[in-house]
Scaffold this motif. Structure first.
Motif, short mmCIF file in Angstrom:
data_model
loop_
_atom_site.label_atom_id
_atom_site.label_comp_id
_atom_site.label_asym_id
_atom_site.label_seq_id
_atom_site.Cartn_x
_atom_site.Cartn_y
_atom_site.Cartn_z
N CYS A 190 0.95 -1.19 0.01
CA CYS A 190 0.04 0.04 -0.05
C CYS A 190 0.94 1.36 -0.10
O CYS A 190 1.95 1.35 0.77
CB CYS A 190 -0.87 0.06 1.23
SG CYS A 190 -1.73 1.64 1.54
N TYR A 204 -1.50 -1.94 -7.52
CA TYR A 204 -2.27 -2.84 -8.46
C TYR A 204 -1.73 -4.13 -8.88
O TYR A 204 -2.43 -5.04 -9.07
CB TYR A 204 -2.37 -1.74 -9.86
CG TYR A 204 -2.71 -2.69 -11.15
CD1 TYR A 204 -4.23 -2.94 -11.23
CD2 TYR A 204 -1.99 -3.02 -12.15
CE1 TYR A 204 -4.74 -3.63 -12.04
CE2 TYR A 204 -2.66 -3.85 -13.09
CZ TYR A 204 -3.85 -4.18 -13.20
OH TYR A 204 -4.30 -4.79 -14.29
N SER A 261 -3.36 4.29 -1.72
CA SER A 261 -3.74 3.38 -2.93
C SER A 261 -2.95 2.11 -2.48
O SER A 261 -1.73 1.81 -2.44
CB SER A 261 -3.33 4.16 -4.12
OG SER A 261 -2.06 4.40 -4.22
N ASN A 288 -3.34 10.83 0.97
CA ASN A 288 -3.97 9.83 -0.01
C ASN A 288 -3.21 8.33 0.11
O ASN A 288 -2.17 8.38 0.85
CB ASN A 288 -3.20 10.15 -1.57
CG ASN A 288 -4.15 11.37 -2.08
OD1 ASN A 288 -5.25 11.30 -2.13
ND2 ASN A 288 -3.38 12.34 -2.62
N TYR A 298 -10.97 -4.98 -4.17
CA TYR A 298 -10.43 -3.58 -3.81
C TYR A 298 -11.75 -3.07 -2.70
O TYR A 298 -11.18 -2.35 -1.54
CB TYR A 298 -10.63 -2.79 -5.03
CG TYR A 298 -9.48 -2.44 -5.66
CD1 TYR A 298 -8.30 -1.39 -5.13
CD2 TYR A 298 -9.12 -3.05 -6.69
CE1 TYR A 298 -7.32 -1.20 -6.05
CE2 TYR A 298 -8.03 -2.75 -7.61
CZ TYR A 298 -7.23 -2.01 -6.96
OH TYR A 298 -5.91 -1.87 -7.67
#
Length: 386
Positions: A345, A361, A358, A356, A379
């Motif tokens: 992450c 991927y 994320s 932020n 997700y």
């Protein structure tokens, strides 16, 4: 990033450069000890003093010739002699490399002026003991400071005429102009030489960019004296700073004649080479041809590498460049332990606050495939706890 900025509003010379770097904090005894490794100590002495220029305290650096016989014999040292002097010394390899790079640039400029090969010219200014001390001294100081990047303002050359061994020549001197090719120069009302060939070779060799505006967080400032008293202070100002902004530029090329299958391959190559962002924009070009603008955001240090890839891997014949300022959030990678395995992450912070998050991927894609789950559901399920 530690940035060394040369503010050449009164030009630049070899002695001014060494003086400014000493004023910035390089110890004088450290410089002298390293210069003695050249094994020409019997030819010179060094005087380091403080003086005032227009109310500004600055350092003055002078090379005093001790033996006129030696000076007469060695005033015409050529590039071969000087490279041997440096190579045979016990200076470290970085100092040797910096010194020889400056000397070679100066030799190339002088040889072009005189119409001879660089090893054939006995160019007196370069072969003189004071120029050797100025150039090698500069390299010693730069090696000591060890900046990540060196940049310079536009160069004030001065104007008018100056007397030399060959007679009266215009300012900037021909060798100075040869060295400063592609460098932004100007002159003010001072009717004499402000930038010498040695100073020009030093700044051209060291600096990776020439600009008058730059984002700096100033840490130290040094002033090196010139030898004239003028209304505008005859000093070289050097600033050691930290740069809060990542130095980036945008490279663009517009293409209308390339196999579209190549774009994906080109994009992968650019990312592998260090591009921060690559994107394609459809456009209509001359003769109403559909085309593609490829836009690449990169750190300036990668400019030549990225240009080479674009020219070799695409059909473009020209690239546009735009300098930009790109402020980036501080990034941290955290590994989440989940029932689907470890998922990385990315946490992005602004002023120590995480703003932020994320999930990586590639990790998510592999987990979704391994557990035969829809990626969108994965997700939704994995929560980031910061």
């Amino acid at each position: 990033m530690r940035v060394l900025y040369f503010d050449c509003f009164s030009g630049i010379s070899g002695d001014m450069t060494v003086a400014a770097l000493l004023d910035l904090g390089v110890p004088g005894d450290y410089l002298i000890r390293n210069l003695e490794k050249l094994q020409i100590k019997d030819e010179y002495d060094i005087e380091i003093t403080k003086t005032i220029k227009n109310g500004i305290e600055a350092t003055d650096f002078n090379v005093i010739l001790l033996n006129h016989k030696h000076e007469k014999e060695h005033h015409g040292r050529n590039l071969f002699d000087i490279e041997g002097l440096i190579d045979n010394s016990s200076l470290n390899e970085n100092i040797k490399k910096l010194s020889k790079g400056i000397f070679r640039l100066l030799a190339e400029a002088e040889s072009k002026v005189h119409g001879k090969g660089i090893y054939e010219v006995h160019f007196h200014e370069v072969g003189a003991v004071d120029s050797i001390i100025d150039i090698v001294g500069t390299a010693i100081c730069i090696d000591y400071i060890n900046p990540d990047k060196i940049i310079s303002s536009h160069i004030n050359t001065g104007r008018g005429f100056v007397k030399c061994q060959h007679g009266t020549i215009p300012v900037p001197a021909p060798a100075t102009l040869n060295i400063l090719k592609d460098v932004p120069i100007y002159s003010d009302d001072r009717n004499f030489e402000l930038t010498t060939p040695t100073g020009a070779a030093i700044i051209k060799s060291l600096s990776s960019d020439f600009r008058n505006s730059f984002n700096l967080k100033v840490k130290k400032v040094g002033y090196g004296c010139g030898k004239r008293d003028t209304e505008i202070p005859n000093v070289l100002r050097v600033i050691l700073s930290e740069d809060d902004f990542s130095e980036n530029c945008i490279l663009e090329a517009t293409i209308d004649d390339m196999n579209p299958q190549i774009y994906g391959y080109l994009m992968d190559k650019l990312f592998e080479a260090g591009a921060k962002d690559v994107y394609l924009t459809p456009v209509y070009m001359k003769k109403n041809r559909p085309g593609i603008v490829i836009t690449v955001t990169i750190p300036i240090r990668l400019e030549e590498k990225i240009k080479e890839i674009i020219f070799k891997e695409s059909t473009t014949i020209g690239i546009r460049k735009f300098n930009i300022e790109r402020e980036e959030l501080k990034k941290e990678i955290k590994v989440l332990k989940t029932k689907y395995g470890n998922i990385r992450c990315k946490l992005s912070s602004y002023k120590d606050e995480v703003v932020n998050t994320s999930l990586e991927y590639e990790d998510m894609r592999e987990a979704a495939a391994a557990f035969d789950l829809p990626l969108k559901d994965l997700y939704k399920e994995i929560k980031i706890d910061i």
